[in-house]
Design a protein around this motif. Structure first.
Motif, PDB file in Angstrom:
ATOM      1  N   THR A   1       0.808  -1.216   0.000  1.00 60.00           N
ATOM      2  CA  THR A   1       0.000   0.000   0.000  1.00 60.00           C
ATOM      3  C   THR A   1       0.847   1.275   0.000  1.00 60.00           C
ATOM      4  O   THR A   1       1.895   1.322   0.645  1.00 60.00           O
ATOM      5  N   PRO A   2       0.397   2.316  -0.679  1.00 58.73           N
ATOM      6  CA  PRO A   2       1.060   3.618  -0.576  1.00 58.73           C
ATOM      7  C   PRO A   2       0.563   4.395   0.654  1.00 58.73           C
ATOM      8  O   PRO A   2       1.083   5.444   0.985  1.00 58.73           O
ATOM      9  N   ASN A   3      -0.461   3.868   1.347  1.00 62.47           N
ATOM     10  CA  ASN A   3      -1.074   4.551   2.493  1.00 62.47           C
ATOM     11  C   ASN A   3      -0.303   4.277   3.778  1.00 62.47           C
ATOM     12  O   ASN A   3       0.692   3.576   3.785  1.00 62.47           O
ATOM     13  N   ASP A   4      -0.815   4.818   4.864  1.00 60.10           N
ATOM     14  CA  ASP A   4      -0.253   4.521   6.171  1.00 60.10           C
ATOM     15  C   ASP A   4      -0.452   3.028   6.429  1.00 60.10           C
ATOM     16  O   ASP A   4      -1.304   2.384   5.814  1.00 60.10           O
ATOM     17  N   TYR A   5       0.324   2.489   7.343  1.00 61.40           N
ATOM     18  CA  TYR A   5       0.370   1.048   7.521  1.00 61.40           C
ATOM     19  C   TYR A   5       0.580   0.725   8.991  1.00 61.40           C
ATOM     20  O   TYR A   5       1.375   1.372   9.663  1.00 61.40           O
ATOM     21  N   VAL A   6      -0.143  -0.256   9.516  1.00 59.91           N
ATOM     22  CA  VAL A   6       0.106  -0.745  10.864  1.00 59.91           C
ATOM     23  C   VAL A   6       0.547  -2.197  10.745  1.00 59.91           C
ATOM     24  O   VAL A   6      -0.181  -3.035  10.219  1.00 59.91           O
ATOM     25  N   GLY A   7       1.760  -2.467  11.205  1.00 60.90           N
ATOM     26  CA  GLY A   7       2.291  -3.829  11.218  1.00 60.90           C
ATOM     27  C   GLY A   7       3.063  -4.046  12.500  1.00 60.90           C
ATOM     28  O   GLY A   7       4.102  -3.428  12.710  1.00 60.90           O
ATOM     29  N   VAL A   8       2.530  -4.898  13.382  1.00 63.43           N
ATOM     30  CA  VAL A   8       3.191  -5.202  14.653  1.00 63.43           C
ATOM     31  C   VAL A   8       3.378  -6.708  14.711  1.00 63.43           C
ATOM     32  O   VAL A   8       2.413  -7.462  14.577  1.00 63.43           O
ATOM     33  N   PHE A   9       4.618  -7.124  14.911  1.00 64.28           N
ATOM     34  CA  PHE A   9       4.947  -8.546  14.919  1.00 64.28           C
ATOM     35  C   PHE A   9       5.756  -8.870  16.163  1.00 64.28           C
ATOM     36  O   PHE A   9       6.457  -8.008  16.696  1.00 64.28           O
ATOM     37  N   SER A  10       5.655 -10.108  16.625  1.00 67.59           N
ATOM     38  CA  SER A  10       6.423 -10.504  17.803  1.00 67.59           C
ATOM     39  C   SER A  10       7.140 -11.823  17.537  1.00 67.59           C
ATOM     40  O   SER A  10       6.731 -12.605  16.685  1.00 67.59           O
ATOM     41  N   GLN A  11       8.210 -12.028  18.299  1.00 68.66           N
ATOM     42  CA  GLN A  11       8.998 -13.249  18.205  1.00 68.66           C
ATOM     43  C   GLN A  11       9.275 -13.723  19.628  1.00 68.66           C
ATOM     44  O   GLN A  11       9.676 -12.934  20.491  1.00 68.66           O
ATOM     45  N   ASN A  12       9.061 -15.001  19.875  1.00 67.38           N
ATOM     46  CA  ASN A  12       9.318 -15.602  21.180  1.00 67.38           C
ATOM     47  C   ASN A  12      10.822 -15.708  21.382  1.00 67.38           C
ATOM     48  O   ASN A  12      11.538 -16.197  20.507  1.00 67.38           O
ATOM     49  N   LEU A  13      11.325 -15.278  22.548  1.00 67.97           N
ATOM     50  CA  LEU A  13      12.765 -15.270  22.787  1.00 67.97           C
ATOM     51  C   LEU A  13      13.260 -16.308  23.783  1.00 67.97           C
ATOM     52  O   LEU A  13      14.455 -16.506  23.907  1.00 67.97           O
ATOM     53  N   ASN A  14      12.366 -16.960  24.528  1.00 64.67           N
ATOM     54  CA  ASN A  14      12.881 -17.824  25.578  1.00 64.67           C
ATOM     55  C   ASN A  14      12.556 -19.308  25.444  1.00 64.67           C
ATOM     56  O   ASN A  14      12.583 -20.042  26.416  1.00 64.67           O
ATOM     57  N   GLY A  15      12.255 -19.779  24.267  1.00 66.15           N
ATOM     58  CA  GLY A  15      12.090 -21.219  24.036  1.00 66.15           C
ATOM     59  C   GLY A  15      10.894 -21.834  24.733  1.00 66.15           C
ATOM     60  O   GLY A  15      10.849 -23.046  24.922  1.00 66.15           O
TER      61      GLY A  15
END
Length: 185
Positions: free
Chosen positions: A38-52
């Motif tokens: 998109t050329p518009n504003d964008y919301v993208g929030v992602f997470s990654q588990n760090l402690n197994g």
């Protein structure tokens, strides 16, 4: 496979491969990791588990985007991500070690992806300035979308909040001198 493709369409699931040939095949059915073009504003929030552990299963996120449109159609965006560790009590013998498969401590890396032409301004963690690094990913299919990340550790029941401020040029389409339309993807 059709359920995965449907999930990928909502950006809940995607794949990456080291092999470009395999990556192209999955991209053809909509399972590539490309973010919205998109050329518009964008919301993208992602997470990654760090402690197994699997503590991220109980992770709850609340994302708030406050947008101030400027007369030229640009936007000042304050994006806030609150992460809560809503895990049940630790059930193994002894105190929770904080790592390993059965822990209820959530170790997470949170990434906030911004629109392509956004200018990063600042970040905060729990209301305090965060010396965050602006990243330009080099993952095939992401097309170098900028993102800011922070790591956090949350005990059971704890909430932490990451805030990111950025400016997006041409976030709103100017319909007339007194009217504009803002679009968010």
């Amino acid at each position: 496979v059709s359920a995965l493709v449907k999930s990928a369409a909502g950006r809940h699931f995607f794949t990456y491969f080291r092999s470009h040939a395999v990556e192209r095949r999955f991209a053809r059915v909509g399972l590539s990791g490309d973010l919205s073009s998109t050329p518009n504003d964008y919301v993208g929030v992602f997470s990654q588990n760090l402690n197994g552990s699997k503590a991220d299963y109980w992770q709850h996120r609340d994302v708030t985007s406050t947008v101030q449109l400027k007369p030229d159609g640009s936007a000042q965006v304050h994006l806030k991500v609150s992460v809560t560790n809503a895990s049940p009590p630790y059930v193994a013998a002894g105190p929770d070690p904080g790592t390993g498969y059965f822990t209820r401590v959530l170790g997470a890396r949170i990434g906030v992806f911004m629109p392509r032409k956004a200018t990063y301004q600042s970040a905060q963690l729990d209301g305090k300035p965060l010396d965050a690094t602006l990243h330009l990913p080099k993952v095939a299919g992401v097309r170098n979308r900028k993102f800011v990340e922070s790591t956090m550790s949350l005990d059971r029941g704890q909430t932490r909040t990451m805030g990111v401020v950025y400016r997006t040029p041409q976030a709103a389409e100017m319909l007339s001198p007194s009217s504009m339309v803002y679009r968010l993807d």
